[in-house]
Design a protein around this motif. Structure first.
Motif, PDB file in Angstrom:
ATOM      1  N   TRP A   1       0.793  -1.342   0.003  1.00  0.00           N
ATOM      2  CA  TRP A   1      -0.038  -0.002   0.003  1.00  0.00           C
ATOM      3  C   TRP A   1       0.864   1.176   0.016  1.00  0.00           C
ATOM      4  O   TRP A   1       0.638   2.116  -0.733  1.00  0.00           O
ATOM      5  CB  TRP A   1      -1.069  -0.050   1.098  1.00  0.00           C
TER       6      TRP A   1
ATOM      7  N   LEU B   1       1.297   4.044  -2.867  1.00  0.00           N
ATOM      8  CA  LEU B   1       1.171   5.599  -2.637  1.00  0.00           C
ATOM      9  C   LEU B   1       2.364   6.054  -3.152  1.00  0.00           C
ATOM     10  O   LEU B   1       2.323   7.408  -3.677  1.00  0.00           O
ATOM     11  CB  LEU B   1       0.838   5.619  -1.180  1.00  0.00           C
TER      12      LEU B   1
ATOM     13  N   TYR C   1      -1.603   3.467  -7.085  1.00  0.00           N
ATOM     14  CA  TYR C   1      -2.684   3.512  -5.873  1.00  0.00           C
ATOM     15  C   TYR C   1      -3.978   3.227  -6.187  1.00  0.00           C
ATOM     16  O   TYR C   1      -4.834   2.614  -5.366  1.00  0.00           O
ATOM     17  CB  TYR C   1      -2.572   5.138  -5.247  1.00  0.00           C
TER      18      TYR C   1
END
Length: 161
Positions: free
Chosen positions: A73, A77, A84
């Protein structure tokens, strides 16, 4: 001055050679000492404290795998909006939400199991009846906590199917 044999010394053991032991409960170590075998799962009666201990170890492993998802994650990002969006598309799907719920359940169960161990480390609740009650309490509180957390997420509109 006489010395008594050391515990576990082959001269002091009740079954000096394996031919005398027909029960299969003893083993001769490479140093010649005869030692009893540890009890196996078939001998022990299952109880909630055993289950809670195994569950705590399992949830620790699941959280280790879950940390990889957290790292993915963060990488998504860092790699920009397209990465994302792809990650949130996968993890926002029903299967992804099931994975996140499983990790949340593992987190709550591991947390309550840790609190149970902290209580035991204070030498409180070590009798079998109290230990069973603490084990049941940690399992139930962990499940209720995870379900309540996800119920809050759904009712607040932060997570939608």
């Amino acid at each position: 001055m006489s010395t008594s044999p050391l515990p576990g010394d082959a001269s002091n053991d009740p079954t000096p050679n394996s031919g005398d032991d027909q029960t299969g409960r003893f083993v001769i170590q490479p140093n010649g000492r005869v030692r009893p075998l540890s009890p196996h799962l078939q001998i022990w009666r299952w109880h909630v404290t055993m289950f809670a201990s195994i569950l705590n170890r399992f949830t620790g492993g699941a959280l280790s795998v879950g940390s990889v998802l957290i790292a993915l994650w963060l990488m998504a990002l860092a790699f920009g909006p397209d990465a994302y969006a792809t990650f949130t598309g996968w993890m926002g799907s029903p299967l992804g939400l099931l994975v996140w719920f499983g990790l949340t359940l593992a987190l709550f169960l591991h947390l309550t199991g840790g609190v149970r161990h902290l209580i035991w480390d204070a030498a409180v609740g070590l009798s079998p009846r109290t230990a069973d009650a603490l084990s049941w309490g940690s399992i139930i509180l962990g499940v209720v906590g995870a379900v309540a957390f996800w119920a809050f997420l759904f009712t607040s509109g932060r997570v939608v199917l």
